[in-house]
Design a protein around this motif. Structure first.
Motif, PDB file in Angstrom:
ATOM      1  N   ALA A 104       0.786  -1.222  -0.031  1.00 11.19           N
ATOM      2  CA  ALA A 104      -0.022   0.077   0.033  1.00 11.19           C
ATOM      3  C   ALA A 104       0.849   1.624   0.050  1.00 11.19           C
ATOM      4  CB  ALA A 104      -0.979  -0.060   1.300  1.00 11.19           C
ATOM      5  N   SER A 115      -4.615   2.296  -7.169  1.00 11.34           N
ATOM      6  CA  SER A 115      -4.351   2.875  -5.836  1.00 11.34           C
ATOM      7  C   SER A 115      -4.917   1.731  -4.973  1.00 11.34           C
ATOM      8  CB  SER A 115      -5.603   3.988  -5.590  1.00 11.34           C
ATOM      9  OG  SER A 115      -5.462   4.380  -4.196  1.00 11.34           O
ATOM     10  N   ARG A 117      -4.870   0.592  -0.885  1.00 11.75           N
ATOM     11  CA  ARG A 117      -5.326   0.932   0.635  1.00 11.75           C
ATOM     12  C   ARG A 117      -5.219  -0.355   1.542  1.00 11.75           C
ATOM     13  NH1 ARG A 117     -10.417   3.052   0.635  1.00 11.75           N
ATOM     14  NH2 ARG A 117     -10.889   1.940  -1.418  1.00 11.75           N
ATOM     15  N   HIS A 119      -6.173  -1.712   5.329  1.00 17.18           N
ATOM     16  CA  HIS A 119      -6.804  -1.534   6.586  1.00 17.18           C
ATOM     17  C   HIS A 119      -6.803  -2.495   7.579  1.00 17.18           C
ATOM     18  CE1 HIS A 119      -8.311   2.136   4.740  1.00 17.18           C
ATOM     19  NE2 HIS A 119      -8.840   1.414   3.513  1.00 17.18           N
ATOM     20  N   SER A 347      -7.453  10.831   1.850  1.00 22.51           N
ATOM     21  CA  SER A 347      -6.625   9.563   1.625  1.00 22.51           C
ATOM     22  C   SER A 347      -6.793   8.736   2.842  1.00 22.51           C
ATOM     23  CB  SER A 347      -5.411  10.039   1.425  1.00 22.51           C
ATOM     24  OG  SER A 347      -5.160  10.939   0.292  1.00 22.51           O
ATOM     25  N   PRO A 348      -6.366   7.508   2.924  1.00 19.63           N
ATOM     26  CA  PRO A 348      -6.717   6.522   3.905  1.00 19.63           C
ATOM     27  C   PRO A 348      -5.535   6.691   4.908  1.00 19.63           C
ATOM     28  CG  PRO A 348      -5.475   5.454   2.123  1.00 19.63           C
ATOM     29  CD  PRO A 348      -5.912   6.687   1.671  1.00 19.63           C
TER      30      PRO A 348
END
Length: 348
Positions: A104, A115, A117, A119, A347-348
């Motif tokens: 990421a 993109s 991400r 989590h 953004s994250p």
């Protein structure tokens, strides 16, 4: 070559071409002609192709072979050794969480077309890939397949087998949906989403697992030349990495390993361009801190974490040393003044 152009490294195109050539040399040649490419142009380690050329090759392969699973086949060929200068960093990861976080953080080093991400949560973790450039309907399905299958293939490579995980693709079930059983116990689910994406969901306990073996890191190739071509100079590339990193401050050791060179060599190359890593780090970190303070409503503690500080007090001390005032006082003078979330806040 600007980093934001819709380009991808040719090493992924070479995987598609090699598979196609194994099926039919004639079709492989036709794919190259359709995209206006040559084998010679794709051989260099630092070669790139546009997303449009890659899409043309995918469409030509699907039409010539009359198959819907071209992206599936391509995804199976992507391994940890496929990611050029990022491979060495991935090899250092000691858990699935570290592995996916590295993807990421540094995915823009691979291509700006997607993109990524990650989590990690208390109960479950999500790894999400979004497509950031326009792609035609047929190639879009192939690209979704490619990303879904490649991440599952790489996790299976790292752990031997992955149980309790689900891979979600934002499309209707394709004609080859049954092939997803080849990925082992990972469950594939298909359905619409707000944006084209691939989402991997798995129990948090899996994120803590340690890879069964260190990945076999093959010769990285001319990584430094590739990165220098993309960024224009070592200093520009280092600045980009400092600016894009989330949740950490890239060290000299990490940056030099990405370039497949020693820390001393990278220090010399930066000095030859009149740059110093410490000064670059201080400047870029402070500039990003100011941008986050002025354009978001995020708490200081969250900004500190995003910038890679160990705690909020360290962030406050560093900011005061650079600006002469605390981040809270700076924010009172300069922001945030938003009617909605700014680009950084989204953004994250």
């Amino acid at each position: 070559m600007p980093l934001y152009e819709a380009i991808i490294p040719s090493r992924y195109t070479r995987l598609l071409l090699a598979w196609s050539h194994g099926q039919s040399p004639r079709v492989a040649s036709a794919m190259l002609r359709a995209a206006g490419l040559s084998r010679r142009a794709l051989r260099a380690d630092d070669a790139t192709v546009t997303m449009g050329q890659f899409e043309t090759m995918l469409d030509a392969a699907a039409a010539q072979f009359e198959r819907s699973d071209i992206g599936f086949e391509l995804g199976r060929l992507v391994t940890f050794d496929s990611h050029g200068p990022l491979t060495a960093v991935l090899a250092r990861c000691t858990s699935v969480n570290e592995l996916l976080a590295a993807f990421a953080r540094y995915y823009k080093l691979i291509t700006p077309c997607f993109s990524v991400r990650y989590h990690p949560g208390a109960r479950r973790c999500e790894y999400v890939t979004n497509i950031m450039v326009p792609i035609g309907h047929g190639a879009l399905h192939a690209v979704l397949d490619m990303h879904a299958v490649s991440i599952c293939t790489q996790l299976n490579e790292a752990l031997g087998a992955v149980t309790g995980a689900e891979i979600h693709l934002s499309c209707a079930p394709p004609p080859h949906a049954a092939r997803y059983r080849e990925l082992g116990p990972i469950t594939a689910r298909f359905g619409r989403a707000a944006l084209p994406q691939v989402r991997l969901v798995f129990p948090a306990a899996l994120g803590l697992r340690v890879p069964a073996h260190r990945f076999a890191v093959n010769k990285v190739g001319n990584a430094a030349a590739q990165l220098e071509l993309a960024a224009g100079s070592y200093a520009a590339w280092v600045e980009m990495m400092l600016r894009e990193a989330e949740g950490l401050q890239p060290t000299l050791e990490i940056l030099s390993e990405l370039l497949a060179m020693s820390p001393r060599s990278l220090t010399r190359k930066l000095a030859a361009q009149g740059a110093d890593l410490r000064k670059l780090s201080l400047r870029v970190r402070h500039e990003r801190a100011c941008r986050l303070l002025a354009t978001t409503t995020q708490a200081q503690a969250q900004i500190a974490a995003r910038l890679g500080y160990n705690d909020e007090s360290s962030f406050v001390r560093a900011f005061r040393a650079a600006a002469g005032i605390t981040p809270g006082r700076w924010r009172q003078r300069h922001g945030p003044c938003l009617t909605g979330p700014g680009p950084e806040e989204m953004s994250p």
